[in-house]
Design an enzyme around this catalytic site. Structure first.
Site, PDB file in Angstrom:
ATOM      1  N   GLY A 172       0.718  -1.269   0.043  1.00 59.81           N
ATOM      2  CA  GLY A 172      -0.070  -0.069  -0.009  1.00 59.81           C
ATOM      3  C   GLY A 172       0.849   1.187  -0.070  1.00 59.81           C
ATOM      4  O   GLY A 172       1.832   1.352  -0.987  1.00 59.81           O
ATOM      5  N   ALA A 408      14.355   8.757 -33.945  1.00 59.13           N
ATOM      6  CA  ALA A 408      15.360   8.443 -33.195  1.00 59.13           C
ATOM      7  C   ALA A 408      16.564   9.549 -32.969  1.00 59.13           C
ATOM      8  O   ALA A 408      17.064   9.948 -31.985  1.00 59.13           O
ATOM      9  CB  ALA A 408      15.869   7.102 -33.416  1.00 59.13           C
TER      10      ALA A 408
HETATM   11  C1  HXC Z   1      -1.334  -2.983  11.600  1.00 59.46           C
HETATM   12  C2  HXC Z   1       0.378  -4.805  11.156  1.00 59.46           C
HETATM   13  C3  HXC Z   1       0.063  -4.628   9.711  1.00 59.46           C
HETATM   14  C4  HXC Z   1      -0.835  -3.096   9.482  1.00 59.46           C
HETATM   15  C5  HXC Z   1       1.063  -6.010   9.948  1.00 59.46           C
HETATM   16  N1  HXC Z   1       1.041  -5.715  11.054  1.00 59.46           N
HETATM   17  N2  HXC Z   1       0.624  -5.121   9.104  1.00 59.46           N
HETATM   18  N3  HXC Z   1      -0.471  -4.023  12.182  1.00 59.46           N
HETATM   19  N4  HXC Z   1      -1.687  -2.652  10.560  1.00 59.46           N
HETATM   20  N5  HXC Z   1      -1.370  -2.949   8.225  1.00 59.46           N
HETATM   21  C6  HXC Z   1       1.629  -6.299  12.329  1.00 59.46           C
HETATM   22  C7  HXC Z   1       1.266  -7.897  12.488  1.00 59.46           C
HETATM   23  O1  HXC Z   1      -0.080  -7.831  13.316  1.00 59.46           O
HETATM   24  C8  HXC Z   1       2.326  -8.187  13.528  1.00 59.46           C
HETATM   25  O2  HXC Z   1       2.197  -7.875  14.543  1.00 59.46           O
HETATM   26  C9  HXC Z   1       3.419  -7.474  12.631  1.00 59.46           C
HETATM   27  O3  HXC Z   1       2.783  -6.450  12.009  1.00 59.46           O
HETATM   28  C10 HXC Z   1       4.279  -8.519  12.018  1.00 59.46           C
HETATM   29  O4  HXC Z   1       3.266  -9.002  10.947  1.00 59.46           O
HETATM   30  P1  HXC Z   1       3.407 -10.382  10.496  1.00 59.46           P
HETATM   31  O5  HXC Z   1       1.941 -10.646   9.643  1.00 59.46           O
HETATM   32  O6  HXC Z   1       3.590 -11.480  11.701  1.00 59.46           O
HETATM   33  O7  HXC Z   1       4.517 -10.634   9.561  1.00 59.46           O
HETATM   34  P2  HXC Z   1       4.772 -11.221   8.022  1.00 59.46           P
HETATM   35  O8  HXC Z   1       4.495 -12.527   8.348  1.00 59.46           O
HETATM   36  O9  HXC Z   1       6.317 -11.116   7.677  1.00 59.46           O
HETATM   37  O10 HXC Z   1       4.070 -10.632   7.086  1.00 59.46           O
HETATM   38  C11 HXC Z   1       4.202  -9.082   6.951  1.00 59.46           C
HETATM   39  C12 HXC Z   1       2.869  -8.525   6.007  1.00 59.46           C
HETATM   40  C13 HXC Z   1       1.313  -8.899   6.574  1.00 59.46           C
HETATM   41  C14 HXC Z   1       3.169  -8.928   4.695  1.00 59.46           C
HETATM   42  C15 HXC Z   1       3.185  -7.091   5.984  1.00 59.46           C
HETATM   43  O11 HXC Z   1       1.629  -8.487   8.165  1.00 59.46           O
HETATM   44  C16 HXC Z   1       0.393  -8.321   5.744  1.00 59.46           C
HETATM   45  O12 HXC Z   1       0.112  -8.686   4.754  1.00 59.46           O
HETATM   46  N6  HXC Z   1      -0.190  -7.053   6.484  1.00 59.46           N
HETATM   47  C17 HXC Z   1      -1.173  -6.393   6.016  1.00 59.46           C
HETATM   48  C18 HXC Z   1      -0.533  -5.561   4.656  1.00 59.46           C
HETATM   49  C19 HXC Z   1      -1.560  -4.308   4.153  1.00 59.46           C
HETATM   50  O13 HXC Z   1      -2.519  -4.884   3.505  1.00 59.46           O
HETATM   51  N7  HXC Z   1      -1.490  -3.099   4.825  1.00 59.46           N
HETATM   52  C20 HXC Z   1      -2.302  -2.193   4.554  1.00 59.46           C
HETATM   53  C21 HXC Z   1      -2.126  -1.657   3.238  1.00 59.46           C
HETATM   54  S1  HXC Z   1      -3.272  -0.340   2.646  1.00 59.46           S
HETATM   55  P3  HXC Z   1       2.689  -8.580  16.073  1.00 59.46           P
HETATM   56  O14 HXC Z   1       2.183  -8.002  17.175  1.00 59.46           O
HETATM   57  O15 HXC Z   1       2.421 -10.056  15.906  1.00 59.46           O
HETATM   58  O16 HXC Z   1       4.410  -8.226  15.813  1.00 59.46           O
HETATM   59  C22 HXC Z   1      -2.593   1.093   2.773  1.00 59.46           C
HETATM   60  C23 HXC Z   1      -3.199   2.226   2.425  1.00 59.46           C
HETATM   61  C24 HXC Z   1      -2.417   3.267   2.253  1.00 59.46           C
HETATM   62  O17 HXC Z   1      -1.210   1.210   3.059  1.00 59.46           O
HETATM   63  C25 HXC Z   1      -2.691   3.893   0.817  1.00 59.46           C
HETATM   64  C26 HXC Z   1      -2.037   5.244   0.623  1.00 59.46           C
HETATM   65  C27 HXC Z   1      -2.416   5.449  -0.839  1.00 59.46           C
END
Ligand code: HXC
Length: 517
Positions: A172, A408
């Site tokens: 994101g 070009a």
């Molecule tokens: C809050 C989050 C989080 C999020 C991960 N964590 N993503 N907390 N908000 N978006 C936390 C998890 O709960 C976990 O906490 C720690 O981070 C590590 O995550 P894991 O899943 O254990 O790690 P991993 O297996 O390496 O996977 C990482 C990941 C996955 C691929 C990033 O966590 C994931 O897919 N997260 C969601 C990504 C996403 O969709 N984000 C939103 C994007 S939208 P703990 O406490 O267990 O350590 C966006 C909008 C902005 O960004 C737009 C602007 C234009």
């Protein structure tokens, strides 16, 4: 023995707590994935002992979805300033051990603060990205927090260099901010970038894909063209960032750093005289030309595996930073397509922003013909190249090594786009189009009426070649400043750049141009 002041002991405890980020277990998890922590990364990126941290005690201010009970000092990002090769830079490094490096309003506040300081002081801004994107618990505040960063990325673009090093999952917003910066460096295997991840894609379109195949290093280096450089390890990626920065000025009004050259500026390269085959359809490797004319060992290719029909990269000539743009006759004969247009445009503009003179080596038969290219907007994309070269005010030198045909010839830093010095090798062929095509059009009626059209065509093609497929017609008309032996190319370019060092070029006042995109 003097009793330690308890307030100082408390500070030391707090400092240590801040250094621990999300705690020992999460640090171990980070290491188990083969990843370094934010602080370990900064130790590699910056000159030893130069890092000074800012705002290490900030925590999030939220209380939603369990946030109230969990506070980590620093809020998932380490920010501050330090030096790279003795030059000040501002940095932020996201800490994946705290909420997966995700961004909320306080993390954004910290990042924006160092961005503002970097701008105010006219020094580069480097982001080490390792983040799950917007912090879900902070809801809309996390989105506004990203917007604050994007706005700065855009407004500071072209004023200070901004470099992003991708060291983890960048989902994101964590992908959007880097996309607004000047250079994106990815680490192989452990970094990926996408706006919507595999799970969302599966739910919306039914497509199944793993993160690596969706947005891994190979995808962004070779297919999407979003990343500029990559390295097998985090350490190499960070060292690459140091190296790339060395070619850029710290801001839009300074010059890039000068490094005393280890290579003789007057060195001639005899091998260059034999590099272009006599048969003009036989390819040669333009990398050989580049390596032979720049200071030895200084060429850093940018986007090396995207649109390989064109080569872009930084180098040094006589110790001064230059940006090289060159066709690659080994790939699609050096034709210009949409990918090549994007790659050239972006690179030319990056060089122009940070005062890196442009050296263009031309060998292209033209724009790639085809329905796909026309329908995908080759006009719009090709126009970007014209726009970028016309707009660039840095010193510009070009050398036509072989083909400079039609569009070009014009787009590749030609004289009347404002190029300062135009050279050609004796092998240069400069014409509106190739001999066969030109004869077919100009002499169609004559060939139809001929009693021996094959012999007549051969004669006309030979006549056309004699007239146009050499640099002398262009030189007679003032389109070429000099025809040089290939072996003289290095000293000639270095002399031209020295003569252009104090170039002053003004543009008419305006709000901003409107480049086709
Ligand atoms: C809050 C989050 C989080 C999020 C991960 N964590 N993503 N907390 N908000 N978006 C936390 C998890 O709960 C976990 O906490 C720690 O981070 C590590 O995550 P894991 O899943 O254990 O790690 P991993 O297996 O390496 O996977 C990482 C990941 C996955 C691929 C990033 O966590 C994931 O897919 N997260 C969601 C990504 C996403 O969709 N984000 C939103 C994007 S939208 P703990 O406490 O267990 O350590 C966006 C909008 C902005 O960004 C737009 C602007 C234009």
């Amino acid at each position: 023995m003097v009793q330690e002041d308890p307030r100082i002991l408390e500070l030391r405890t707090m400092r240590e707590k801040a250094r621990q980020g999300g705690g020992a277990d999460r640090i171990q998890k980070q290491h188990d994935k083969g990843k370094l922590t934010a602080r370990e990364r900064l130790d590699i990126l910056l000159d030893p002992g130069t890092f000074n941290e800012l705002e290490p005690y900030i925590t999030h201010q939220g209380d939603e979805l369990g946030l109230a009970s969990e506070h980590y000092l620093g809020d998932g990002v380490v920010t501050g300033y330090g030096q790279i090769d003795g030059r000040t830079v501002y940095v932020y490094a996201q800490d994946f051990t705290v909420y997966g490096g995700t961004l909320g309003e306080m993390q954004s506040h910290k990042i924006c603060r160092v961005m503002d300081l970097a701008l105010r002081n006219g020094v580069p801004m480097i982001g080490l990205i390792d983040s799950g994107g917007a912090r879900i618990q902070e809801g809309i505040r996390a989105l506004g927090a990203y917007a604050e960063i994007f706005r700065r990325n855009a407004q500071y673009s072209g004023v200070i260099p901004q470099i992003s090093v991708m060291l983890g999952p960048c989902a994101g917003g964590a992908a959007y901010s880097p996309a607004l910066t000047d250079l994106i460096i990815m680490v192989e295997r452990n970094s990926y970038m996408f706006l919507t991840g595999p799970e969302v894609i599966k739910a919306v379109t039914g497509e199944r894909i793993d993160p690596e195949s969706l947005g891994g290093t190979e995808v962004h280096m070779a297919v999407s063209g979003t990343a500029h450089l990559s390295a097998p390890t985090e350490e190499e990626a960070l060292l690459l960032c140091r190296r790339a920065l060395g070619y850029l000025a710290s801001n839009n009004v300074e010059n890039p750093p000068f490094t005393p050259p280890a290579d003789d500026p007057l060195r001639m390269d005899e091998e260059l005289n034999a590099i272009v085959p006599l048969d003009s359809s036989t390819p040669y490797d333009m990398h050989d030309v580049i390596e032979r004319i720049v200071d030895q060992g200084t060429f850093l290719e940018i986007q090396p595996v995207f649109a390989r029909n064109v080569i872009t990269g930084f180098a040094r000539m006589g110790g001064h930073s230059v940006g090289i743009v060159a066709q690659q006759p080994m790939v699609m004969a050096g034709v210009i397509d949409i990918g090549a247009s994007d790659k050239i445009t972006r690179f030319v503009r990056t060089c122009d922003c940070f005062n890196v003179p442009l050296v263009t080596l031309v060998d292209s038969p033209g724009f790639l013909p085809g329905i796909d290219q026309e329908h995908a907007g080759i006009i719009r994309h090709g126009a970007k190249v014209l726009y970028a070269y016309s707009e660039a005010t840095v010193p510009k030198v070009s050398v036509i090594t072989r083909k400079g045909y039609g569009g070009a010839y014009v787009v590749m830093s030609s004289k009347y786009l404002g190029t300062d010095v135009n050279y050609a090798w004796p092998s240069a062929e400069i014409a509106v189009m190739g001999a066969e095509g030109a004869v077919n059009i100009v002499y169609r009626r004559q060939l139809e009426q001929s009693t021996d059209p094959v012999a007549e065509r051969e004669r006309l093609v030979a006549e056309y070649r004699e007239k146009f497929n050499n640099p002398y017609y262009a030189a007679r008309n003032g389109y070429i400043d000099d025809i040089i032996e290939p072996r003289e190319t290095r000293p000639k370019i270095i002399a031209a750049l020295a003569a252009l060092r104090d170039k002053y070029a003004s543009a008419p006042p305006r709000k901003h141009g409107n480049m086709p995109v």
